[in-house]
Enzyme design. Structure first.
Site, short mmCIF file in Angstrom:
data_model
loop_
_atom_site.label_atom_id
_atom_site.label_comp_id
_atom_site.label_asym_id
_atom_site.label_seq_id
_atom_site.Cartn_x
_atom_site.Cartn_y
_atom_site.Cartn_z
N SER A 122 0.83 -1.21 0.00
CA SER A 122 0.00 0.00 0.00
C SER A 122 0.86 1.26 0.00
O SER A 122 1.59 1.51 -0.96
CB SER A 122 -0.95 -0.04 1.20
OG SER A 122 -1.97 0.91 1.08
N HIS A 142 -7.76 -5.33 -0.81
CA HIS A 142 -6.60 -4.47 -0.53
C HIS A 142 -5.78 -5.05 0.61
O HIS A 142 -6.27 -5.19 1.73
CB HIS A 142 -7.06 -3.07 -0.18
CG HIS A 142 -5.92 -2.10 0.01
ND1 HIS A 142 -5.14 -1.66 -1.04
CD2 HIS A 142 -5.41 -1.51 1.13
CE1 HIS A 142 -4.22 -0.83 -0.58
NE2 HIS A 142 -4.36 -0.73 0.73
N ASP A 184 -9.66 -4.33 -5.79
CA ASP A 184 -9.12 -3.52 -4.69
C ASP A 184 -9.99 -2.28 -4.50
O ASP A 184 -10.06 -1.43 -5.39
CB ASP A 184 -7.67 -3.12 -5.01
CG ASP A 184 -6.96 -2.45 -3.84
OD1 ASP A 184 -7.63 -1.76 -3.06
OD2 ASP A 184 -5.74 -2.61 -3.72
#
Length: 401
Positions: free
Chosen positions: A195, A355, A326
Site C-alpha cells: 500500500s 486491498h 481492490d
C-alpha cells in the site's frame, strides 16, 4: 402442497433455501478458475521468472469471501497475529533529531539474504500482514527480515517535528544504506512494500535507476495514482468506511506525537486541533503534511507522491501485484503502457484479492497469497543470479545489528 403446509414449514424453508444457495455458490467458487493476467515484455529473464513461479498464474480466494470489500475487511480482522520477538534499532535519518524504527526478526548471519518490508499507512511490525510475510519468508527461504517503519509508526516515538510523508523516499534510502552497512554489498537484498509502503518503494526504485542495490522488489497493492485513489476514497460509501477508518488512524497517530508540533517554530502552520477534527484523509493531509513539507496544496502533494511516473525508470527486476477488486487503490492507476515498455517489470492482475488481503483456503487464518508470490519470486531471483550460501559455516558468524 397446501398453503397451510407451506405456512407450517415456512421457517425451515426460510433457512434451507438461502443455505442451499450459499452452499452452491461456494461450491461453484471452489471449482471455477481464477486466471491472473500477467503483463510484461517476454524477455528471456522474465519468462524464466514466470516459469519458476507457478503461483503467478492463478489466485484462488477463500470461496465464501466473494467480494473485494469483505476480503479487505476480513483480511484485517480474521487472521491471527503471530508472535515474533523483533529486535528494534532506532536509525537517525536527518539533522533535526528524526529517527525511524527498524525491526529485525533475527540477527542475520554472514551471507544470509535479507528481505526489507515496508508497511501501509500508519502500520508496522505489529500488523498481521507484515508478520505473516516475515514468517513465510523466514521459514521458506531462510532469509532475515527487517521491517522498516515510517516515522512514528509501529509503536515507535516521533523524535522530531517531522511526520512521515508519502512522497519522501529519503528515509527508505538511508534504511537501505544502513542494512547494506550490516550485510555488505555482495549479500542479496530484496524489498516488499504494501500500500503506502509500495508507493514509496516504487518511487525509490525509479529515482535510484541503475544505482539501486536491491536484487529484486515486490510492489503489493500500491496506489500508483494518489489523485485517483483519493477521489475513489471520497465516494459516499468509502468516505463512511475506509476513509473514516484511515483518518481515525491518522488522528490517533498525530495525537500520540502532538507535543512535537506545539509551539514549534519549524512548523508554524501545522494545526493539530484542526487535524484532529478531520473527516477525510485529504483534510488531515491539508493540516499536517502540506505545511510540513512545503507543498502548494493537497493536489500538488498527491501528484508528487504518485509513483506511476517512476515505473519507466526502474532498472532492477520488480514484481507488481494488484487486485482488480481492490476498493482502496484502483488498479486503473497502474499505467500498463509503461509496464509493457520496461523489461524489468512484471505485473500480475488478479481477479480478486481486495486491498492487502489475498486470503486463501477455507479457513484463512495464516499465510496469504501475496506471501506465496513474494517467496516464489525471491526464490526464483536467487536461482537466477546463481546465489549460493554455505549456511552450515556461515551461520556461525552472526552480524551485529
Amino acid at each position: 402442497m397446501s398453503w397451510s403446509t407451506l405456512k407450517t414449514h415456512s421457517r425451515a424453508l426460510f433457512v434451507a433455501i438461502p443455505s442451499t444457495i450459499a452452499l452452491v455458490g461456494c461450491l461453484w467458487r471452489t471449482l471455477k478458475k481464477y486466471p491472473s493476467k500477467i503483463i510484461m515484455i517476454p524477455t528471456e529473464e522474465n519468462q524464466y521468472l514466470v516459469e519458476q513461479c507457478p503461483s503467478f498464474l492463478e489466485y484462488r480466494p477463500t470461496p465464501w469471501i466473494f467480494n473485494g470489500h469483505l476480503m479487505t475487511i476480513l483480511g484485517v480482522v480474521f487472521r491471527s497475529l503471530p508472535e515474533i520477538d523483533f529486535h528494534r534499532v532506532l536509525l537517525p535519518v536527518d539533522d533535526i533529531g528524526g529517527t525511524i524504527a527498524v525491526d529485525w526478526h533475527t540477527k542475520p548471519y554472514q551471507g544470509q539474504p535479507v528481505l526489507l518490508i515496508l508497511h501501509g499507512l500508519t502500520g508496522g511490525s505489529d500488523n498481521e500482514y507484515v508478520r505473516w510475510m516475515t514468517l513465510s519468508a523466514a521459514s521458506q527461504l531462510d532469509v532475515c527480515c527487517a521491517v522498516v517503519h515510517a516515522r512514528g509508526c509501529g509503536r515507535s516515538q516521533l523524535t522530531s517535528a517531522r511526520s512521515f510523508c508519502a512522497s519522501n523516499t529519503d528515509d527508505l534510502r538511508l534504511s537501505i544504506k544502513y542494512i547494506r552497512s550490516i550485510i555488505g554489498e555482495q549479500t542479496p537484498l530484496f524489498a516488499v512494500g504494501y500500500s503506502l509502503g509500495a508507493g514509496i518503494l516504487t518511487k525509490y526504485l525509479g529515482e535510484e535507476g541503475t544505482e539501486c542495490s536491491l536484487e529484486g522488489a515486490n510492489i503489493c497493492c500500491a496506489s500508483f495514482d494518489m489523485l485517483l485513489s483519493t477521489a475513489n476514497m471520497e465516494q459516499w460509501l468509502h468516505v463512511r468506511t475506509y476513509n473514516r477508518r484511515l483518518t481515525n488512524n491518522l488522528i490517533r497517530y498525530i495525537k500520540q506525537h502532538e507535543h512535537h508540533f506545539t509551539n514549534d517554530e519549524s512548523t508554524p502552520n501545522v494545526n493539530v486541533d484542526q487535524a484532529c477534527r478531520s473527516r477525510t484523509v485529504r483534510e488531515f493531509d491539508r493540516h499536517i503534511i502540506i505545511p510540513q513539507y512545503g507543498f502548494r496544496d493537497v493536489e500538488h502533494y498527491y501528484t508528487e507522491a504518485s509513483s506511476s511516473k517512476w515505473l519507466k525508470y526502474i532498472r532492477i527486476p520488480t514484481l507488481i501485484l494488484s487486485a482488480i477488486d481492490d476498493p482502496i487503490c484502483p488498479i486503473s492507476g497502474l499505467p500498463l503502457d509503461d509496464v509493457l515498455q520496461n523489461p524489468n517489470l512484471i505485473a500480475i492482475e488478479t481477479l480478486e484479492g481486495g486491498h492487502v488481503s489475498y486470503l486463501q483456503g477455507w479457513w484463512p487464518k495464516t499465510y496469504s497469497y501475496d506471501n506465496t508470490v513474494v517467496v516464489d519470486y525471491i526464490k526464483a531471483r536467487l536461482k537466477q543470479i546463481n546465489y549460493q550460501n554455505n549456511k552450515s559455516i556461515a551461520e556461525q558468524t552472526l552480524l551485529q545489528i
